[in-house]
Design a protein around this motif. Sequence first.
Motif, PDB file in Angstrom:
ATOM      1  N   GLY A  58     103.860 -65.345  32.783  1.00 46.55           N
ATOM      2  CA  GLY A  58     103.401 -64.643  33.803  1.00 46.55           C
ATOM      3  C   GLY A  58     104.101 -64.785  35.021  1.00 46.55           C
ATOM      4  N   ILE A  59     104.289 -63.635  35.985  1.00 45.80           N
ATOM      5  CA  ILE A  59     104.525 -63.665  37.275  1.00 45.80           C
ATOM      6  C   ILE A  59     103.483 -62.930  38.125  1.00 45.80           C
ATOM      7  CG2 ILE A  59     106.403 -62.502  38.918  1.00 45.80           C
ATOM      8  CD1 ILE A  59     108.116 -62.445  36.461  1.00 45.80           C
ATOM      9  N   THR A  60     103.131 -63.787  39.155  1.00 49.14           N
ATOM     10  CA  THR A  60     102.110 -63.297  40.047  1.00 49.14           C
ATOM     11  C   THR A  60     102.845 -63.651  41.347  1.00 49.14           C
ATOM     12  OG1 THR A  60     100.269 -64.071  38.673  1.00 49.14           O
ATOM     13  CG2 THR A  60      99.873 -63.860  40.992  1.00 49.14           C
ATOM     14  N   VAL A  61     102.758 -62.495  42.114  1.00 47.84           N
ATOM     15  CA  VAL A  61     103.231 -62.443  43.730  1.00 47.84           C
ATOM     16  C   VAL A  61     102.332 -62.135  44.590  1.00 47.84           C
ATOM     17  CG1 VAL A  61     104.941 -61.215  45.283  1.00 47.84           C
ATOM     18  CG2 VAL A  61     105.455 -61.270  42.797  1.00 47.84           C
ATOM     19  N   SER A  62     101.916 -63.211  45.282  1.00 49.01           N
ATOM     20  CA  SER A  62     100.790 -63.057  46.372  1.00 49.01           C
ATOM     21  C   SER A  62     101.480 -62.579  47.763  1.00 49.01           C
ATOM     22  CB  SER A  62      99.801 -64.017  46.195  1.00 49.01           C
ATOM     23  OG  SER A  62     100.201 -65.283  46.630  1.00 49.01           O
ATOM     24  N   TYR A  63     101.047 -61.909  48.561  1.00 51.80           N
ATOM     25  CA  TYR A  63     101.423 -61.694  49.808  1.00 51.80           C
ATOM     26  C   TYR A  63     100.691 -62.094  51.004  1.00 51.80           C
ATOM     27  CZ  TYR A  63     104.097 -58.612  46.877  1.00 51.80           C
ATOM     28  OH  TYR A  63     104.853 -57.845  45.713  1.00 51.80           O
ATOM     29  N   TRP A  64     101.140 -62.735  51.987  1.00 53.60           N
ATOM     30  CA  TRP A  64     100.325 -63.435  53.338  1.00 53.60           C
ATOM     31  C   TRP A  64     100.903 -62.934  54.433  1.00 53.60           C
ATOM     32  CZ3 TRP A  64      96.227 -66.191  51.488  1.00 53.60           C
ATOM     33  CH2 TRP A  64      96.293 -66.283  50.295  1.00 53.60           C
ATOM     34  N   ALA A  65     100.394 -63.155  55.466  1.00 51.72           N
ATOM     35  CA  ALA A  65     100.770 -62.726  56.685  1.00 51.72           C
ATOM     36  C   ALA A  65     101.657 -63.664  57.337  1.00 51.72           C
ATOM     37  CB  ALA A  65      99.557 -62.294  57.632  1.00 51.72           C
ATOM     38  N   ASP A  66     101.632 -64.771  57.185  1.00 52.07           N
ATOM     39  CA  ASP A  66     102.415 -65.919  57.837  1.00 52.07           C
ATOM     40  C   ASP A  66     102.221 -67.066  56.818  1.00 52.07           C
ATOM     41  OD1 ASP A  66     100.031 -67.157  58.389  1.00 52.07           O
ATOM     42  OD2 ASP A  66     100.080 -65.832  60.452  1.00 52.07           O
ATOM     43  N   GLU A  67     103.170 -67.980  57.191  1.00 50.68           N
ATOM     44  CA  GLU A  67     103.358 -69.234  56.480  1.00 50.68           C
ATOM     45  C   GLU A  67     102.061 -70.170  56.814  1.00 50.68           C
ATOM     46  OE1 GLU A  67     107.217 -71.335  55.601  1.00 50.68           O
ATOM     47  OE2 GLU A  67     107.353 -70.253  57.500  1.00 50.68           O
ATOM     48  N   SER A  68     101.552 -70.136  57.778  1.00 44.73           N
ATOM     49  CA  SER A  68     100.270 -70.722  57.893  1.00 44.73           C
ATOM     50  C   SER A  68      98.995 -70.434  57.103  1.00 44.73           C
ATOM     51  CB  SER A  68      99.747 -70.956  59.350  1.00 44.73           C
ATOM     52  OG  SER A  68      99.305 -69.602  59.770  1.00 44.73           O
ATOM     53  N   ALA A  69      99.003 -69.353  56.853  1.00 45.41           N
ATOM     54  CA  ALA A  69      98.179 -68.562  55.739  1.00 45.41           C
ATOM     55  C   ALA A  69      98.360 -69.016  54.340  1.00 45.41           C
ATOM     56  CB  ALA A  69      98.065 -67.113  55.925  1.00 45.41           C
ATOM     57  N   ILE A  70      99.593 -69.367  54.069  1.00 52.21           N
ATOM     58  CA  ILE A  70      99.823 -69.782  52.701  1.00 52.21           C
ATOM     59  C   ILE A  70      99.694 -71.307  52.727  1.00 52.21           C
ATOM     60  CG2 ILE A  70     101.903 -70.244  51.147  1.00 52.21           C
ATOM     61  CD1 ILE A  70     103.263 -67.775  52.304  1.00 52.21           C
ATOM     62  N   MET A  71      99.878 -72.120  53.946  1.00 49.05           N
ATOM     63  CA  MET A  71      99.353 -73.231  53.819  1.00 49.05           C
ATOM     64  C   MET A  71      98.074 -73.789  53.776  1.00 49.05           C
ATOM     65  SD  MET A  71     102.387 -74.707  53.266  1.00 49.05           S
ATOM     66  CE  MET A  71     101.987 -76.368  53.402  1.00 49.05           C
ATOM     67  N   ASN A  72      96.997 -72.932  54.346  1.00 47.95           N
ATOM     68  CA  ASN A  72      95.881 -72.871  54.392  1.00 47.95           C
ATOM     69  C   ASN A  72      95.133 -72.686  52.811  1.00 47.95           C
ATOM     70  OD1 ASN A  72      95.615 -73.675  57.018  1.00 47.95           O
ATOM     71  ND2 ASN A  72      95.292 -71.793  57.806  1.00 47.95           N
ATOM     72  N   TRP A  73      95.804 -71.701  52.216  1.00 45.24           N
ATOM     73  CA  TRP A  73      95.427 -71.497  50.858  1.00 45.24           C
ATOM     74  C   TRP A  73      95.590 -72.370  50.081  1.00 45.24           C
ATOM     75  CZ3 TRP A  73      92.156 -69.650  47.509  1.00 45.24           C
ATOM     76  CH2 TRP A  73      92.779 -69.565  46.193  1.00 45.24           C
ATOM     77  N   LYS A  74      96.914 -73.103  49.941  1.00 42.59           N
ATOM     78  CA  LYS A  74      97.354 -74.439  49.187  1.00 42.59           C
ATOM     79  C   LYS A  74      96.484 -75.410  49.343  1.00 42.59           C
ATOM     80  CE  LYS A  74     101.734 -76.956  48.535  1.00 42.59           C
ATOM     81  NZ  LYS A  74     101.006 -77.494  47.327  1.00 42.59           N
ATOM     82  N   ALA A  75      95.763 -75.576  50.513  1.00 44.96           N
ATOM     83  CA  ALA A  75      94.999 -76.863  50.739  1.00 44.96           C
ATOM     84  C   ALA A  75      93.653 -76.770  50.289  1.00 44.96           C
ATOM     85  CB  ALA A  75      95.198 -77.350  52.277  1.00 44.96           C
ATOM     86  N   LYS A  76      93.290 -75.627  49.834  1.00 50.54           N
ATOM     87  CA  LYS A  76      91.646 -75.242  49.665  1.00 50.54           C
ATOM     88  C   LYS A  76      91.428 -76.132  48.483  1.00 50.54           C
ATOM     89  CE  LYS A  76      90.413 -72.086  52.507  1.00 50.54           C
ATOM     90  NZ  LYS A  76      89.499 -72.442  53.525  1.00 50.54           N
ATOM     91  N   SER A  77      90.343 -76.838  48.397  1.00 51.95           N
ATOM     92  CA  SER A  77      90.222 -77.811  47.472  1.00 51.95           C
ATOM     93  C   SER A  77      89.924 -77.313  46.173  1.00 51.95           C
ATOM     94  CB  SER A  77      88.561 -78.710  47.949  1.00 51.95           C
ATOM     95  OG  SER A  77      87.583 -77.916  47.791  1.00 51.95           O
ATOM     96  N   GLU A  78      89.307 -76.123  45.920  1.00 57.06           N
ATOM     97  CA  GLU A  78      89.185 -75.524  44.401  1.00 57.06           C
ATOM     98  C   GLU A  78      90.546 -75.385  44.219  1.00 57.06           C
ATOM     99  OE1 GLU A  78      86.315 -72.596  42.006  1.00 57.06           O
ATOM    100  OE2 GLU A  78      85.745 -72.886  44.059  1.00 57.06           O
ATOM    101  N   HIS A  79      91.202 -74.554  44.922  1.00 55.77           N
ATOM    102  CA  HIS A  79      92.676 -74.243  44.766  1.00 55.77           C
ATOM    103  C   HIS A  79      93.456 -75.566  44.421  1.00 55.77           C
ATOM    104  CE1 HIS A  79      96.685 -72.305  45.707  1.00 55.77           C
ATOM    105  NE2 HIS A  79      96.590 -72.005  44.456  1.00 55.77           N
ATOM    106  N   LEU A  80      92.967 -76.628  45.083  1.00 53.24           N
ATOM    107  CA  LEU A  80      93.927 -77.745  44.504  1.00 53.24           C
ATOM    108  C   LEU A  80      93.643 -78.412  43.032  1.00 53.24           C
ATOM    109  CD1 LEU A  80      93.560 -79.925  47.966  1.00 53.24           C
ATOM    110  CD2 LEU A  80      95.712 -79.151  46.808  1.00 53.24           C
ATOM    111  N   LEU A  81      92.323 -78.182  42.765  1.00 52.87           N
ATOM    112  CA  LEU A  81      91.929 -78.337  41.355  1.00 52.87           C
ATOM    113  C   LEU A  81      92.699 -77.629  40.196  1.00 52.87           C
ATOM    114  CD1 LEU A  81      90.154 -80.105  39.448  1.00 52.87           C
ATOM    115  CD2 LEU A  81      88.260 -78.116  39.815  1.00 52.87           C
ATOM    116  N   ALA A  82      92.691 -76.519  40.725  1.00 53.02           N
ATOM    117  CA  ALA A  82      93.393 -75.243  39.748  1.00 53.02           C
ATOM    118  C   ALA A  82      94.651 -75.834  39.588  1.00 53.02           C
ATOM    119  CB  ALA A  82      93.340 -74.029  40.362  1.00 53.02           C
ATOM    120  N   GLN A  83      95.415 -76.186  40.775  1.00 55.02           N
ATOM    121  CA  GLN A  83      96.844 -76.496  40.615  1.00 55.02           C
ATOM    122  C   GLN A  83      96.990 -77.826  39.987  1.00 55.02           C
ATOM    123  OE1 GLN A  83      98.692 -76.975  44.542  1.00 55.02           O
ATOM    124  NE2 GLN A  83      97.015 -75.521  45.443  1.00 55.02           N
ATOM    125  N   LYS A  84      96.068 -78.726  39.836  1.00 56.59           N
ATOM    126  CA  LYS A  84      96.137 -79.966  39.015  1.00 56.59           C
ATOM    127  C   LYS A  84      95.933 -79.615  37.401  1.00 56.59           C
ATOM    128  CE  LYS A  84      93.935 -84.496  38.184  1.00 56.59           C
ATOM    129  NZ  LYS A  84      92.814 -85.387  38.586  1.00 56.59           N
TER     130      LYS A  84
END
Length: 112
Positions: A58-84
Amino acid sequence: MSRFAPLPTPPYYAVIFTAQLSGNTQGYGEMADRMADMAAQQPGYLGVESTRDGDGLGITVSYWADESAIMNWKAKSEHLLAQKMGKTRWYDHYTLRVAKVERAYEGPEGRG
């Protein structure tokens, strides 16, 4: 519904996630749907485009306004669980790339 994300004029950022599913995908679909819904609610989220072939690549491309938006999304607790879960259960291999989009063209006429 278009499969193409409605994006603004560049610049913006693209997070390109390519992954090969493992044989153990229990709970994957539900979590993927949840992550898509959550991402769409995040400040700076612009859209997503995704595809998966019959062999689980699979290939998923998500688009974001800036790098801080990406970092904030990466740090969300439920997203961290999904990453794990992805690392330990769902993916045989993955790559993640972050790119700044400086130009974009649409077609079929392209740059013309």
